[in-house]
Enzyme design. Structure first.
Site, mmCIF file in Angstrom:
data_model
loop_
_atom_site.group_PDB
_atom_site.id
_atom_site.type_symbol
_atom_site.label_atom_id
_atom_site.label_comp_id
_atom_site.label_asym_id
_atom_site.label_seq_id
_atom_site.Cartn_x
_atom_site.Cartn_y
_atom_site.Cartn_z
ATOM 1 N N ASP A 8 0.827 -1.217 0.000
ATOM 2 C CA ASP A 8 0.000 0.000 0.000
ATOM 3 C C ASP A 8 0.855 1.258 0.000
ATOM 4 O OD1 ASP A 8 0.996 -0.359 2.525
ATOM 5 O OD2 ASP A 8 -0.898 0.004 3.555
ATOM 6 N N LYS B 193 5.597 3.640 15.830
ATOM 7 C CA LYS B 193 4.575 4.620 16.230
ATOM 8 C C LYS B 193 4.806 5.229 17.633
ATOM 9 C CE LYS B 193 0.995 2.655 13.245
ATOM 10 N NZ LYS B 193 1.526 1.406 12.749
ATOM 11 N N ASP C 14 2.214 6.578 1.791
ATOM 12 C CA ASP C 14 1.497 5.430 2.348
ATOM 13 C C ASP C 14 0.010 5.726 2.128
ATOM 14 O OD1 ASP C 14 -0.012 3.897 4.092
ATOM 15 O OD2 ASP C 14 1.330 4.147 5.786
HETATM 16 P P1 GTP Z 1 -5.401 -1.211 8.307
HETATM 17 O O1 GTP Z 1 -6.297 -2.323 8.761
HETATM 18 O O2 GTP Z 1 -6.147 -0.013 7.825
HETATM 19 O O3 GTP Z 1 -4.314 -0.865 9.305
HETATM 20 O O4 GTP Z 1 -4.612 -1.698 6.982
HETATM 21 P P2 GTP Z 1 -3.741 -3.020 6.713
HETATM 22 O O5 GTP Z 1 -4.496 -4.226 7.145
HETATM 23 O O6 GTP Z 1 -3.365 -2.984 5.270
HETATM 24 O O7 GTP Z 1 -2.465 -2.858 7.637
HETATM 25 P P3 GTP Z 1 -1.117 -2.045 7.365
HETATM 26 O O8 GTP Z 1 -1.423 -0.814 6.584
HETATM 27 O O9 GTP Z 1 -0.400 -1.876 8.636
HETATM 28 O O10 GTP Z 1 -0.321 -3.087 6.473
HETATM 29 C C1 GTP Z 1 0.866 -2.767 5.779
HETATM 30 C C2 GTP Z 1 0.984 -3.718 4.591
HETATM 31 O O11 GTP Z 1 1.098 -5.070 5.053
HETATM 32 C C3 GTP Z 1 -0.221 -3.687 3.676
HETATM 33 O O12 GTP Z 1 0.227 -3.825 2.342
HETATM 34 C C4 GTP Z 1 -1.040 -4.896 4.106
HETATM 35 O O13 GTP Z 1 -1.815 -5.446 3.045
HETATM 36 C C5 GTP Z 1 0.029 -5.861 4.562
HETATM 37 N N1 GTP Z 1 -0.398 -6.731 5.675
HETATM 38 C C6 GTP Z 1 -0.764 -6.357 6.927
HETATM 39 N N2 GTP Z 1 -1.049 -7.425 7.680
HETATM 40 C C7 GTP Z 1 -0.867 -8.522 6.889
HETATM 41 C C8 GTP Z 1 -1.014 -9.945 7.082
HETATM 42 O O14 GTP Z 1 -1.378 -10.440 8.149
HETATM 43 N N3 GTP Z 1 -0.753 -10.736 6.003
HETATM 44 C C9 GTP Z 1 -0.343 -10.244 4.801
HETATM 45 N N4 GTP Z 1 -0.104 -11.096 3.806
HETATM 46 N N5 GTP Z 1 -0.197 -8.927 4.581
HETATM 47 C C10 GTP Z 1 -0.460 -8.072 5.616
#
Ligand code: GTP
Length: 330
Positions: A108, A159, A218
């Protein structure tokens, strides 16, 4: 180098947009976010990517059934349950049998980061892992990093409260990892690379970081998602997949007209009661009135096309006036 893109998160901050669609399949100017990420990697010579999938994995497979995203072949690892960012890396790296250093990207993040420079930095510093860093105004939503002069990470704090942040240099979400990092990640519970793995490696002295000041965003919140779209419109990105949208510059005038995808109307151009098929270019100050232009027509600066029909791929040079004509002539 193989690139593993993390795209399995729930994207809760972008709900309801992510209610049915994973975040990386949301469109940035009409192109799914994952294509922006993949085309940036392709621009830097990456030839194969892996997707670490979790939430709604079928959306990706359905969108790219021929096994390629932005021209790059991809493979997938689908987690049976959310494992966190480090758990996702471990799961996918084992599934994909990664034995050499590999890239990891938060799917993302949109950036013009020089991937080759990051890989080079990693090799030269003999790091176990190297993270790209970015300077931001408010670091409190990110992992804050301090380094020694040689790039070795002193501290990695996820954070921290704004007042307690030791710097405004943050983890930009792109890493090079040696395979040994996988052994540091327990497989019995979800693990966050930002909260556990990197802080531990910083203590062990094996984590390095390279600063970059290129475009970086981001896209995790609605405000940032909107910004990502506007940044493309305002030309703030270097890397760009082909856009299916039409672009109309602020000082152009378009009235009662249909503008095909990929067309571009430059500043001070006028388009009225006309139909432009796909991929047309109307240059600065040109006028297109009561006309139909086929695909890929180029109209030069200050040209006028009025009451005319223009065929596929024609070039109307600057200053030319075509009134009541069929071009090329039948
Ligand atoms: P929020 O729920 O809004 O915090 O978004 P998010 O679930 O995408 O979490 P975050 O922005 O912290 O994740 C950063 C990146 O890691 C993103 O590209 C997510 O898709 C990915 N990501 C987060 N958690 C996981 C997971 O458990 N498995 C996988 N495969 N990707 C993850």
């Amino acid at each position: 180098m193989f690139a593993l893109v993390l795209v399995g998160g729930f994207g809760t901050r972008l709900r309801p947009l992510t209610e049915h669609t994973p975040k990386q399949m949301l469109p940035i100017c009409g192109v799914p976010m994952i294509e922006w990420v993949a085309s940036h990697l392709a621009d830097h010579g990456i030839q194969e990517i892996g997707l670490a999938l979790g939430y709604r994995p079928d959306a990706f497979r359905a969108a790219y059934p021929d096994g390629r995203i932005a021209g790059i072949p991809y493979k997938v690892a689908v987690e049976p349950e959310a494992r966190g960012t480090a758990g996702a890396v471990r799961f996918a790296a084992l599934e994909m049998q990664l034995k050499e250093p590999f890239l990891v990207l938060n799917g993302d993040v949109l950036t013009d980061l020089d991937i080759g420079a990051l890989i080079e930095f990693h090799r030269k510093s003999h790091a176990e892992a190297t993270i790209a860093l970015q300077v931001v105004a408010d670091p409190s939503r990110f992992g804050v990093v301090t380094t020694k002069d040689n790039g070795q990470v002193r501290e990695f704090i996820e954070k921290p409260p704004a007042e307690a942040s030791p710097s405004n240099t943050i983890n930009a979400g792109t890493y090079v990892l040696n395979p040994s990092v996988i052994d540091r990640i327990p497989d019995t519970r979800p693990v966050s690379i930002e909260r556990e793995t990197f802080p531990e490696m910083a203590l062990a002295g094996t984590l390095y970081a390279m600063k970059s000041d290129t475009y970086w965003l981001d896209t995790g919140t609605p405000e940032q998602f909107l910004e990502a779209n506007l940044d493309v419109l305002h030309g703030r990105r270097q890397n760009k997949p082909e856009l299916p949208l039409a672009a109309v510059e602020a000082t152009a005038q378009v009235e009662d007209s249909v503008i095909g995808t990929g067309s571009h109307i430059d500043a001070q151009a006028i388009v009225k009661r006309s139909v432009l098929f796909n991929g047309c270019r109307i240059s600065k100050g040109a006028r297109v009135i009561d006309s139909v232009l086929s695909d890929d027509v180029y109209v030069g600066e200050g040209a006028t096309i009025e009451g005319s029909v223009i065929g596929l791929g024609e070039r109307i040079e600057a200053g030319v006036q075509l009134v009541d004509q069929t071009w090329p002539a039948p």
